[in-house]
Design an enzyme around this catalytic site. Sequence first.
Site, PDB file in Angstrom:
ATOM      1  CE  LYS A 128      -3.847   2.190   2.505  1.00 24.11           C
ATOM      2  NZ  LYS A 128      -4.911   1.984   3.866  1.00 24.11           N
ATOM      3  CB  SER A 149      -8.263   0.472   5.990  1.00 22.42           C
ATOM      4  OG  SER A 149      -9.037   1.709   5.891  1.00 22.42           O
ATOM      5  CB  SER A 206      -7.913   3.351   2.996  1.00 20.68           C
ATOM      6  OG  SER A 206      -7.241   3.028   3.921  1.00 20.68           O
TER       7      SER A 206
END
Lengths: 490, 490
Positions: free
Chosen positions: A82, A181, A157
């Site tokens: 990420k 997330s 997210s």
Amino acid sequence: MSDTPLHFKTVAELSSLLANGSLTSVALTEAVITRTLAVEDRVQAFNSHDRESALNQAKASDARRAAGRSLGPLDGIPIGLKDVIAVRDQPLTASSKILANFVSPYDATVTTRLRDAGMVFWGRLNMDEFAMGSSTENSATRITANPHDLTRIPGGSSGGSAAALAAGQLPATLGSDTGGSIRQPAALCGVVGLKPTYGRISRYGLIAYASSLDQIGPFGRTVEDVAMLLQAIAGADDRDSTSFDAPVPDYRAALSAPRERPWRIGIPKEYFGAGLDPEVATAVQNAIAHYRSLGAEIREISLPHTEYALAAYYIIATAEASSNLARFDGVRYGHRSREAETLLDIYFKSRAEGFGSEVKLRIILGTYVLSSGYYDAYYGRAQKVRTLIRQDFTRAFGEVDVILTPTAPTPAFKRGEKSADPLAMYLADIYTIGVNLAGLPAISMPCGFTTAGLPIGLQLIGRPFAEADLLAAAHAYDHANDWSKHTPNL
Amino acid sequence: MNYEAVIGLEVHVQIKTRSKMFTRVAAGYGRPENTLTDPVVLALPGALPVMNRAAVDAIIKAGLMLGCAVAPVCKWDRKNYFYPDSPKNYQISQYDQPICVGGAVEIELPGSARNIMGEHKSIPLTRIHLEEDVGKLNHGDGGSLIDYNRAGTPLMEIVSDPALRSAEEAYAYLQSLRTSIIYAGISDCDMEKGQLRCDANVSIRPVGNKRLGTKVELKNLNSIAFVRDGIAHEIARQLAVMKASGVIVQETRDYDGLTGTSQSLRSKEMAHDYRYFPDPDLMPVKVDEAWKTRLAAELPERPFDKQRRFMAAGAEGGYALPYTLASVLVPDRELSDWFEAAAKLAGPSLAQAVGNWIVNDLQRELAAAGIALSEAKITPAALADLVKLIAAGTLLQNTAKEVFAVMFASGEAPTAIVTQLGLAATPTDTAELEIWCRESIAANGKAVAEFKSGKESALNGLKGPVMKAAKGKANPKAVDETLRRLLAAS
């Protein structure tokens, strides 16, 4: 297994192929790169990638293996991080304009540990800006699609991490989880995602959103893959004083370790109320039935303070964020407004231009709840609620081994569907937020599909630092089902 | 109406540690700009603080030295404000639970003359807490440059009660505080290097009033003399405002020590809301009894306790020193240790002589050579020997000065030097000495008459010619005895 294309194989499978010499890291990495580029215009999971760097890492891995110096089961397997976890000499943007041109000069601790395990870094994965969101629509760089339905969001997210894995662009990814997330996008994309216990994994090198809630965790196609990845990154770190020095057991071995007594699984009634999509409810009930058929004891439990979790979360998380994001000021690095002439200009204009609207909203909210005269009413009370929520879980774990819930109240929603209504968006994390407030480990794994073909996720919550138990409980269901084989048709 | 001043001081002291407060990069002064930095100091995305225990050791020592209550937990808070010298745009500090509470600084006011000790007072402390220093801005024509070398240096803030009543008391307070901190090895307190910085809160009120007047904060008092002058100036300014029936405004003023003037920096309306909250990146650390006990054992004797002991006669460890010697020796820990080592070897009756040699001759030679005591070749044992040689009459005070100069330059023992240079007083040849004494008595009738009528000092008039005849090498003790014997018989 042999029918599966290389890009949809599990880490465990790839590990065996690499170990027995039928696959090289270069060939695997080439396949991953080819697949990434083939579908990326539709999935849009990557903020950036570096083909040369990945292939060099793969060559180094093959050379190690040839010299009999393999670094272990993950050596040579590509992984994507990420875009909020630092990798030396690679961009680190948090999907924000304010860090658009930032290149990290250092490695996060998890990055160092994955390097030490021989993994090949491929790509920086899209996310909601600064990990604030549940759909990855808050990214300033691109809109990531759900590989199972390109008109829908992948969750957030860590949407890029879940989507890239589901789309076969990577066999493994890392995300971060502050209120769901990792688990929510894992559920929405039909993959497995683990949020470890707070303190299990070093946060050093993870751009902080809410320091007391953030935790890095792995995504994989199976619980077994997630166990292998957790093994590589878990453990105390002297660069993060919130990391905890608890023993790190052999997670993969624990998956099939014999149990002395059947699982006691708690079903919290507060997680099955209004707002739960009927198809999700049915899939979760089927999973409960499956556990019962495996001999598990199913008990209804209560987590009475659940309804206050969302409010407490948005106070604590935004308060911490308002302070954590203060460092993005255009002074030392990152975006500086061209219009800035004075010091205050640098702050105001750089931040006004650099941050997206959801980030601004949370900074303003967080600044407000910490202001003099409001602290006790908001932040102080939210911390008390947090204690009550933690106590709810502690009490429940007195009578059950794991807690089972849906991961998200609905399957993936349409792009733009909730963008105008932040509160509706926040409800996407209603089942995952309590876990972060309590600092517990929790995993999301696929438990079926809607009639429209959208993945449904099941959440298991464990005791603090009992990831081995949690993974074993998840594995018992996961390996008996073949949901991960339902790859999207891209 | 009579007014009195009420003064409280906030003193910042940089703690002398190898590494910075929250990261392992070195702390230091005078290095090339921005070389003492790392991801934590620069607040790069993802960097995390880790507490430096040596800095906590130091502040606990300071607290024990000053009689503070040490808190059972060392807890950290964030003080949020934007300024370019603060890389995170928050400072890690201690807000509601300072590590040291209470305590006092003993001060000594100037006496009526240099050789008379002034009044001692105890100035109560409010608190001492630990925080991190900020970077340094260098303003130039083309803009401002920032040097982060100082950023993150451990800094303790010592806050006094508003218990000081004059500029002289503030001066004495700072002197005493500085001495204690240097004694405990916590800091070198070099104000030129910014290792000790002081802000003063000054107000005035009618004598007898309990309520505090409106306070003005004085900043940039960058020497102890400027602290005294700045406060004196501010008290005079406030008195003048009162006399003119004006109103004292709560504000921060900048005192310029070179011009002896001050100007307003900002008024109360511009005061910050720092939005303090507990730093979620740092776990509170327990300070147990064992930790405190270990540090208490490392504490030196408090300076004023040492002063009392040095001046005490007959007491355990007492040396019956006059104030003029004690007041020079005690403020310098190294010098007073050196004194004690020499005095112990010389014996209590010669301690004052040892003190005199140190304060007069040793200090002068050190200054002339431009070296520190630790660099001097002369040892305490050598000085003790010298003083004993003089006491035994083997060496005369005048020749001893010569011997001392050689000892200082070469580090040789005094006996060796005396022999080498042939400086020893002549072993008493009774016959020759008696002849010289008789000649002196015969030639100085007036002195003989005076001595016989009870004037002790007249004997000196008889000694002079004897010494002259002996070319300075006669043993003064023998001369004294011989003269007295002959005079008594005549």
